[in-house]
Design a protein around this motif. Structure first.
Motif, PDB file in Angstrom:
ATOM      1  N   THR A 265       1.039  -1.023  -0.093  1.00 48.52           N
ATOM      2  CA  THR A 265       0.142  -0.425  -0.285  1.00 48.52           C
ATOM      3  C   THR A 265       1.074   1.822  -0.061  1.00 48.52           C
ATOM      4  O   THR A 265       0.441   2.376   0.459  1.00 48.52           O
ATOM      5  N   GLY A 266       1.980   1.157  -0.130  1.00 49.85           N
ATOM      6  CA  GLY A 266       3.687   2.444  -0.401  1.00 49.85           C
ATOM      7  C   GLY A 266       2.884   3.516  -1.834  1.00 49.85           C
ATOM      8  O   GLY A 266       2.365   2.949  -2.180  1.00 49.85           O
ATOM      9  N   ASP A 267       3.427   3.640  -0.830  1.00 50.08           N
ATOM     10  CA  ASP A 267       3.299   5.358  -2.868  1.00 50.08           C
ATOM     11  C   ASP A 267       4.404   4.651  -3.289  1.00 50.08           C
ATOM     12  O   ASP A 267       3.572   4.715  -4.768  1.00 50.08           O
ATOM     13  N   LEU A 268       5.513   3.550  -3.255  1.00 49.61           N
ATOM     14  CA  LEU A 268       6.106   3.591  -4.748  1.00 49.61           C
ATOM     15  C   LEU A 268       5.320   2.265  -5.766  1.00 49.61           C
ATOM     16  O   LEU A 268       5.274   2.181  -6.990  1.00 49.61           O
TER      17      LEU A 268
ATOM     18  N   HIS B 142      -0.565  -8.455   7.599  1.00 48.32           N
ATOM     19  CA  HIS B 142      -0.101  -8.967   7.709  1.00 48.32           C
ATOM     20  C   HIS B 142       1.701  -7.865   8.816  1.00 48.32           C
ATOM     21  O   HIS B 142       1.952  -6.802   7.913  1.00 48.32           O
TER      22      HIS B 142
ATOM     23  N   VAL C 195       5.452  -7.215   9.076  1.00 46.26           N
ATOM     24  CA  VAL C 195       6.409  -8.076   9.412  1.00 46.26           C
ATOM     25  C   VAL C 195       7.258  -8.535  10.288  1.00 46.26           C
ATOM     26  O   VAL C 195       8.399  -9.483   9.925  1.00 46.26           O
ATOM     27  N   SER C 196       7.218  -8.212  11.390  1.00 46.98           N
ATOM     28  CA  SER C 196       7.758  -8.295  12.071  1.00 46.98           C
ATOM     29  C   SER C 196       6.956  -9.310  13.342  1.00 46.98           C
ATOM     30  O   SER C 196       7.793  -9.953  14.247  1.00 46.98           O
TER      31      SER C 196
ATOM     32  N   ALA D  77       8.891  -2.990  -1.345  1.00 47.00           N
ATOM     33  CA  ALA D  77       9.162  -1.864  -1.384  1.00 47.00           C
ATOM     34  C   ALA D  77       8.713  -1.552   0.056  1.00 47.00           C
ATOM     35  O   ALA D  77       7.460  -0.727   0.272  1.00 47.00           O
ATOM     36  N   MET D  78      10.052  -1.304   0.873  1.00 48.38           N
ATOM     37  CA  MET D  78       9.475  -0.586   2.537  1.00 48.38           C
ATOM     38  C   MET D  78      10.382  -0.375   2.950  1.00 48.38           C
ATOM     39  O   MET D  78      11.523  -0.304   2.552  1.00 48.38           O
ATOM     40  N   SER D  79      10.549   0.540   4.056  1.00 42.96           N
ATOM     41  CA  SER D  79      11.461   0.564   4.772  1.00 42.96           C
ATOM     42  C   SER D  79      12.677  -0.372   5.451  1.00 42.96           C
ATOM     43  O   SER D  79      12.722  -1.767   5.841  1.00 42.96           O
ATOM     44  N   PRO D  80      14.167   0.013   4.571  1.00 36.04           N
ATOM     45  CA  PRO D  80      15.178  -1.013   4.673  1.00 36.04           C
ATOM     46  C   PRO D  80      15.430  -1.174   6.247  1.00 36.04           C
ATOM     47  O   PRO D  80      15.583  -2.341   6.533  1.00 36.04           O
TER      48      PRO D  80
ATOM     49  N   GLU E  85      14.671  -2.060  -2.291  1.00 35.61           N
ATOM     50  CA  GLU E  85      14.909  -0.281  -3.281  1.00 35.61           C
ATOM     51  C   GLU E  85      15.966  -0.117  -2.054  1.00 35.61           C
ATOM     52  O   GLU E  85      16.590  -0.057  -1.163  1.00 35.61           O
ATOM     53  N   LYS E  86      16.193   1.399  -3.086  1.00 36.29           N
ATOM     54  CA  LYS E  86      17.052   2.327  -2.131  1.00 36.29           C
ATOM     55  C   LYS E  86      16.780   2.931  -1.014  1.00 36.29           C
ATOM     56  O   LYS E  86      15.351   3.096  -0.975  1.00 36.29           O
ATOM     57  N   PRO E  87      17.288   3.479  -0.056  1.00 32.01           N
ATOM     58  CA  PRO E  87      18.726   3.635   0.247  1.00 32.01           C
ATOM     59  C   PRO E  87      19.863   1.869   0.843  1.00 32.01           C
ATOM     60  O   PRO E  87      18.619   0.546   1.460  1.00 32.01           O
TER      61      PRO E  87
HETATM   62  P1  NAD Z   1       5.813   4.066   2.357  1.00 32.31           P
HETATM   63  O1  NAD Z   1       6.082   4.557   3.434  1.00 32.31           O
HETATM   64  O2  NAD Z   1       4.848   4.899   1.505  1.00 32.31           O
HETATM   65  O3  NAD Z   1       5.630   2.692   2.139  1.00 32.31           O
HETATM   66  C1  NAD Z   1       5.676   1.586   3.141  1.00 32.31           C
HETATM   67  C2  NAD Z   1       4.891   0.431   2.868  1.00 32.31           C
HETATM   68  O4  NAD Z   1       4.613  -0.338   3.654  1.00 32.31           O
HETATM   69  C3  NAD Z   1       2.621   0.149   3.062  1.00 32.31           C
HETATM   70  O5  NAD Z   1       2.369  -0.367   3.010  1.00 32.31           O
HETATM   71  C4  NAD Z   1       2.898   0.290   4.144  1.00 32.31           C
HETATM   72  O6  NAD Z   1       1.956  -0.890   5.064  1.00 32.31           O
HETATM   73  C5  NAD Z   1       3.998  -0.843   5.029  1.00 32.31           C
HETATM   74  N1  NAD Z   1       4.704  -1.311   6.360  1.00 32.31           N
HETATM   75  C6  NAD Z   1       5.061  -0.581   6.744  1.00 32.31           C
HETATM   76  N2  NAD Z   1       5.209  -0.915   7.329  1.00 32.31           N
HETATM   77  C7  NAD Z   1       4.883  -1.797   8.235  1.00 32.31           C
HETATM   78  C8  NAD Z   1       4.889  -3.194   9.028  1.00 32.31           C
HETATM   79  N3  NAD Z   1       5.415  -3.308   9.606  1.00 32.31           N
HETATM   80  N4  NAD Z   1       4.490  -4.775   8.117  1.00 32.31           N
HETATM   81  C9  NAD Z   1       3.823  -4.799   7.114  1.00 32.31           C
HETATM   82  N5  NAD Z   1       3.956  -3.348   6.581  1.00 32.31           N
HETATM   83  C10 NAD Z   1       4.597  -2.691   6.650  1.00 32.31           C
HETATM   84  O7  NAD Z   1       7.236   3.767   1.000  1.00 32.31           O
HETATM   85  P2  NAD Z   1       7.348   3.927  -0.057  1.00 32.31           P
HETATM   86  O8  NAD Z   1       7.802   5.156  -0.676  1.00 32.31           O
HETATM   87  O9  NAD Z   1       6.793   3.298  -1.115  1.00 32.31           O
HETATM   88  O10 NAD Z   1       8.845   3.117  -0.126  1.00 32.31           O
HETATM   89  C11 NAD Z   1       9.364   1.902   0.037  1.00 32.31           C
HETATM   90  C12 NAD Z   1      10.480   0.999  -0.550  1.00 32.31           C
HETATM   91  O11 NAD Z   1      10.709   2.430  -1.733  1.00 32.31           O
HETATM   92  C13 NAD Z   1      11.509   2.474   0.428  1.00 32.31           C
HETATM   93  O12 NAD Z   1      12.860   1.958   0.658  1.00 32.31           O
HETATM   94  C14 NAD Z   1      12.072   3.669  -0.443  1.00 32.31           C
HETATM   95  O13 NAD Z   1      12.835   4.281   0.165  1.00 32.31           O
HETATM   96  C15 NAD Z   1      12.179   3.124  -1.502  1.00 32.31           C
HETATM   97  N6  NAD Z   1      12.163   3.890  -2.517  1.00 32.31           N
HETATM   98  C16 NAD Z   1      10.586   5.183  -2.794  1.00 32.31           C
HETATM   99  C17 NAD Z   1      10.442   5.729  -3.505  1.00 32.31           C
HETATM  100  C18 NAD Z   1       9.430   6.260  -3.754  1.00 32.31           C
HETATM  101  O14 NAD Z   1       9.476   7.268  -5.252  1.00 32.31           O
HETATM  102  N7  NAD Z   1       8.230   6.339  -2.928  1.00 32.31           N
HETATM  103  C19 NAD Z   1      11.196   6.682  -4.494  1.00 32.31           C
HETATM  104  C20 NAD Z   1      12.432   5.252  -4.738  1.00 32.31           C
HETATM  105  C21 NAD Z   1      12.538   4.079  -3.035  1.00 32.31           C
END
Ligand code: NAD
Length: 489
Positions: A14-17, A84, A86-87, A117-120, A147-149
């Motif tokens: 559900t994240g932005d990416l 779910h 993840v932890s 596609a979530m925080s590193p 993904e980065k970083p």
């Molecule tokens: P975001 O914060 O929009 O999305 C994070 C996602 O992780 C959400 O779907 C959230 O529900 C899920 N999540 C968070 N904690 C969770 C947990 N404990 N258990 C299960 N799910 C969990 O982040 P984003 O912008 O989509 O970025 C994702 C990754 O991509 C990051 O590593 C970011 O650095 C990288 N990235 C993003 C972009 C971008 O354009 N948004 C560009 C380059 C790199």
């Protein structure tokens, strides 16, 4: 060529990416007939309720950010959702059951892509669980996309790498650098190695300097929490800019295989002259934006942005000079520059050729413009070659002209999104346009010296206006070598 049957397990669904890039890109592959009919996507996140909710989410993403949507219903029927954390160790067993069931239902042959596609901060935990709970035990291929970083410095990158290597082999790890998916970045190689007129000149005998610029109009937007801890050096230079430099500087690979190309790129990073702490200011400068006008609108200073501390020492601009100590490049500076809140959005490469030995057409202070090869990466895509020709008329005078090729105007449509190409490559097992660990490590090693020095000193911030071409020190960096940035070429 269609991708092999496979399951994509997407963490951070559900994240932005995922929303802006991954679903529209995957859909494009599907509509172009490049995706195997035997595919399933399992989205993992916390927010949504179930399959129906998730499918609507994906649909909405494609309608909002995609270009087409004719076969949307068929496409989203392949999507499944698992709520779910993840932890939370207990939920991986459930995830495995779902994955195994889909494997059978779609005859996926055990092929699995795990896309994080979530925080590193979660990468290690997730990778660990995938192995411990048997999700990586499969008869097909297994690949990890991250993904980065990739770390914050060399030490943290090593730790992160050790964690994911417990569950995946290096060749199973696909570290995304989305710049490597861009059409014109991929074109660097072709321009160099498929044309007789460039490669013979591609060295220190004929090139005076190379400039790589990536400027954005956007400020930090809603990424301040992440950005303020990282800054432009870590966010842009360590990965994207260094990758472009290695593609520009590498030797021709003996063939176009992943290993051969990566090995040539790694050699460039190994030849990069390390900067000593006391030399950092001589080779790198930094900036942070002040308030200013962009498109007729007043925008705030970086320090006044939401979630940025009022005395933030984080750089939003970097310019630097890289030297590559090998036979081909000795003495040729590679200048890089990247910044937020700049005058225009542009990623481009300018190769400046050396002046010819004498100007036969000299008249009252007239000068010949240097030949430039400009590779426009974005938003325009194409190449421009700057030449001198005769001014029309009786007198023998010169005038500069541009030979222009733009992919946007030739194809009449936008080239595929970087993510579309990278997903396709990953599904087919082609890791060429992903970053190898050796590249990550070497480039962090180079960057760490600079960030350490910068962290110990307070930057003279803010030092450039929003909507400008960056701080004065960036122009001075080139001026002291007798060069200038080719900003408007
Ligand atoms: P975001 O914060 O929009 O999305 C994070 C996602 O992780 C959400 O779907 C959230 O529900 C899920 N999540 C968070 N904690 C969770 C947990 N404990 N258990 C299960 N799910 C969990 O982040 P984003 O912008 O989509 O970025 C994702 C990754 O991509 C990051 O590593 C970011 O650095 C990288 N990235 C993003 C972009 C971008 O354009 N948004 C560009 C380059 C790199």
């Amino acid at each position: 060529q269609k991708t092999p049957a496979s399951l994509i397990l997407l963490f951070g669904a559900t994240g932005d990416l995922a929303k802006r890039k991954l679903y529209p890109s995957l859909y494009n592959l599907f509509e172009k007939g490049l995706l195997s009919d035997r595919f399933a996507v399992v989205g993992v996140a916390r927010r949504l309720k179930g399959n129906e909710d998730f499918r609507n989410w994906v649909k909405d993403s494609i309608m909002t950010f995609g270009e087409r949507s004719d076969q949307l219903e068929e496409f989203i029927s392949h999507f499944y959702y698992q709520s779910h954390d993840v932890s939370d160790s207990s939920s991986y067993t459930q995830l495995k059951q779902l994955v195994d069931r889909l494997d059978e239902q779609y005859r996926l042959e055990g092929n699995r892509i795990f896309y994080l596609a979530m925080s590193p901060e979660f990468f290690g935990t997730v990778a660990g669980h995938l192995k411990a709970d048997g999700l990586t035990e499969t008869n097909g291929f297994k690949r990890l996309v991250i993904e980065k970083p990739f770390g914050h410095d060399l030490q943290s990158a090593i730790e992160l790498n050790n964690e994911i290597r417990k569950a995946f082999l290096e060749e199973e790890i696909y570290r995304i650098d989305h710049y490597l998916g861009k059409e014109m970045v991929q074109n660097i190689e072709v321009i160099r190695f498929a044309n007789a007129i460039f490669e013979p000149l591609w060295n220190n005998r004929y090139i005076s300097n190379i400039q790589v610029t990536s400027s954005e109009i956007l400020g930090v937007e809603d990424r301040a929490r992440y950005y303020d801890k990282n800054g432009a050096l870590r966010d842009m230079v360590q990965n994207h800019m260094m990758q472009i430099v290695s593609l520009l500087a590498m030797e021709p690979p003996i063939r176009l295989t992943t290993d051969e190309i990566r090995s040539e790129k790694v050699k460039v990073l190994r030849a990069l002259r390390a900067i000593k702490p006391e030399e950092v200011h001589q080779f790198f400068v930094r900036g942070q934006y002040d308030q200013g006008m962009i498109n007729g609108k007043e925008v705030p200073a970086y320090r006044d942005e939401l979630n940025v501390s009022p005395d933030s020492n984080t750089e939003t601009f970097v310019a630097g000079k890289l030297l590559i100590d090998n036979f081909r490049w000795a003495g040729v500076p590679f200048y890089i520059r990247t910044g937020k809140r700049m005058r225009k959005k542009s990623t481009k490469i300018v190769v400046q050729f050396k002046d010819i030995p004498m100007n036969l057409y000299y008249k009252n202070g007239s000068h010949l413009n240097p030949n430039l090869l400009v590779i426009n990466v974005q938003p325009e895509e194409g190449i421009t070659l700057h030449l001198n020709v005769k001014k029309t008329g009786q007198i023998m005078e010169t005038t500069p002209i541009k030979l222009n090729f733009s992919t946007n105007s030739i194809d009449g449509m936008n080239t595929p999104e970087a993510y579309e190409k990278l997903l396709y490559d990953c599904l087919r097992g082609d890791a060429t346009n992903f970053t190898h660990w050796d590249e990550v490590a070497l480039s962090w090693k180079f960057i760490d010296t600079i960030s350490t020095v910068w962290e110990q000193e307070k930057g003279d911030f803010p030092n450039y206006q929003a909507g400008s071409t960056g701080p004065k020190c960036s122009d001075e960096l080139l001026a002291k070598d007798g060069f200038c940035w080719w900003s408007d070429t």
